[in-house]
Design an enzyme around this catalytic site. Sequence first.
Site, PDB file in Angstrom:
ATOM      1  N   ASP A 107       0.855  -1.181   0.000  1.00  0.00           N
ATOM      2  CA  ASP A 107       0.000   0.000   0.000  1.00  0.00           C
ATOM      3  C   ASP A 107       0.895   1.236   0.000  1.00  0.00           C
ATOM      4  O   ASP A 107       1.340   1.680  -1.049  1.00  0.00           O
ATOM      5  CB  ASP A 107      -0.940  -0.053   1.206  1.00  0.00           C
ATOM      6  CG  ASP A 107      -2.034   1.002   1.181  1.00  0.00           C
ATOM      7  OD1 ASP A 107      -2.048   1.851   0.267  1.00  0.00           O
ATOM      8  OD2 ASP A 107      -2.881   0.992   2.088  1.00  0.00           O
ATOM      9  N   LYS A 134      -1.161  -1.815  -4.523  1.00  0.00           N
ATOM     10  CA  LYS A 134      -2.092  -0.690  -4.525  1.00  0.00           C
ATOM     11  C   LYS A 134      -1.284   0.584  -4.808  1.00  0.00           C
ATOM     12  O   LYS A 134      -0.952   1.343  -3.903  1.00  0.00           O
ATOM     13  CB  LYS A 134      -2.792  -0.600  -3.169  1.00  0.00           C
ATOM     14  CG  LYS A 134      -4.003   0.301  -3.158  1.00  0.00           C
ATOM     15  CD  LYS A 134      -4.579   0.485  -1.764  1.00  0.00           C
ATOM     16  CE  LYS A 134      -5.298  -0.738  -1.258  1.00  0.00           C
ATOM     17  NZ  LYS A 134      -6.014  -0.461   0.015  1.00  0.00           N
ATOM     18  N   PHE A 141     -10.528  -0.645   0.621  1.00  0.00           N
ATOM     19  CA  PHE A 141     -10.101  -1.532   1.700  1.00  0.00           C
ATOM     20  C   PHE A 141     -10.550  -2.943   1.371  1.00  0.00           C
ATOM     21  O   PHE A 141     -11.737  -3.244   1.375  1.00  0.00           O
ATOM     22  CB  PHE A 141     -10.656  -1.073   3.047  1.00  0.00           C
ATOM     23  CG  PHE A 141      -9.883  -1.659   4.187  1.00  0.00           C
ATOM     24  CD1 PHE A 141      -8.699  -1.076   4.597  1.00  0.00           C
ATOM     25  CD2 PHE A 141     -10.309  -2.811   4.822  1.00  0.00           C
ATOM     26  CE1 PHE A 141      -7.954  -1.627   5.630  1.00  0.00           C
ATOM     27  CE2 PHE A 141      -9.585  -3.374   5.855  1.00  0.00           C
ATOM     28  CZ  PHE A 141      -8.399  -2.775   6.261  1.00  0.00           C
ATOM     29  N   ILE A 142      -9.565  -3.805   1.058  1.00  0.00           N
ATOM     30  CA  ILE A 142      -9.878  -5.170   0.649  1.00  0.00           C
ATOM     31  C   ILE A 142      -9.494  -6.162   1.742  1.00  0.00           C
ATOM     32  O   ILE A 142      -8.567  -5.922   2.519  1.00  0.00           O
ATOM     33  CB  ILE A 142      -9.212  -5.541  -0.692  1.00  0.00           C
ATOM     34  CG1 ILE A 142      -7.687  -5.453  -0.620  1.00  0.00           C
ATOM     35  CG2 ILE A 142      -9.759  -4.669  -1.814  1.00  0.00           C
ATOM     36  CD1 ILE A 142      -6.985  -5.954  -1.874  1.00  0.00           C
ATOM     37  N   ASP A 166      -6.780  -8.601   6.217  1.00  0.00           N
ATOM     38  CA  ASP A 166      -7.741  -8.510   7.312  1.00  0.00           C
ATOM     39  C   ASP A 166      -8.197  -7.086   7.566  1.00  0.00           C
ATOM     40  O   ASP A 166      -7.599  -6.119   7.100  1.00  0.00           O
ATOM     41  CB  ASP A 166      -7.105  -9.048   8.601  1.00  0.00           C
ATOM     42  CG  ASP A 166      -6.123  -8.066   9.226  1.00  0.00           C
ATOM     43  OD1 ASP A 166      -6.337  -7.664  10.386  1.00  0.00           O
ATOM     44  OD2 ASP A 166      -5.141  -7.679   8.558  1.00  0.00           O
ATOM     45  N   ARG A 225      -9.509 -12.752   7.296  1.00  0.00           N
ATOM     46  CA  ARG A 225      -8.332 -13.375   6.674  1.00  0.00           C
ATOM     47  C   ARG A 225      -8.674 -14.721   6.041  1.00  0.00           C
ATOM     48  O   ARG A 225      -8.036 -15.142   5.083  1.00  0.00           O
ATOM     49  CB  ARG A 225      -7.236 -13.622   7.714  1.00  0.00           C
ATOM     50  CG  ARG A 225      -6.559 -12.410   8.242  1.00  0.00           C
ATOM     51  CD  ARG A 225      -5.357 -12.823   9.097  1.00  0.00           C
ATOM     52  NE  ARG A 225      -4.870 -11.764   9.933  1.00  0.00           N
ATOM     53  CZ  ARG A 225      -4.022 -10.823   9.556  1.00  0.00           C
ATOM     54  NH1 ARG A 225      -3.601 -10.795   8.312  1.00  0.00           N
ATOM     55  NH2 ARG A 225      -3.609  -9.901  10.399  1.00  0.00           N
TER      56      ARG A 225
END
Length: 180
Positions: free
Chosen positions: A103, A131, A152-153, A159, A165
Site C-alpha cells: 500500500d 495498490k 479496503f480489501i 484482514d 483473513r
Amino acid sequence: MLEKDIKKILFSQEDIVTKTKELGQQLTKDYAGKNPLLVCVLKGAVPFMAELIKHIDTHIEMDFMVVSSYGGGTVSSGEVKILKDVDTNIEGRDVIFIEDIIDTGRTLLYLRDMFKYRKASSVKIATLFDKPEGRVVDIEADYVCYDVPNEFIVGFGLDYDEKYRNLPYVGVLKEEIYNK
C-alpha cells in the site's frame, strides 16, 4: 456469514491460485539452482506463501517476520515496527519478501533497506496485491500478481481488525464495517 460484509468480490480463489501458479513458475525460472530465502511477512501473507511454494520447482528456504505499520486500523501509521525478525543469517543470500499487499510501501522499503544493510546478495519483493495509488515512498515490487484499486480489501490473508483473513477470495469490505 462473512459474505454480508463484502461490497463486491474482486478475485475468486481460482483467480488467485492461477496467478500464484504463474508467479511460482516465474520464480522457478529466475531462481533455478540458487536456493533463495523466501521471507513471509506475517500474518497476511501466509495464505499467499502457502499457495506460492506449491508452484516453485526449485530448492527454497523459508523464514518469517512479523512487522507492523497499521496497529489495527485501516490507515498505515507510518511507523514500521519489527515484532519478530528472521532467524536465518541472510548475508550473501538471495532474499524474496513475500507480502500480501503493498500500500504505502513504507514497510517494504524499510525491510529492503534493512536486508541490504545486512548484506543480502539480492532483495526482491513478491506481492499478491499492489495498490499503487496508496504509495507514499518510492518502491516497486519485482513480482506482482494483481494491481488493486484504492479500496479496503479483505480475504485470502488480508484482514480488518484480525477478521476476514480466512475468506477464500478477496473482496472490498463495506465502509459501514470499518467506519463504525
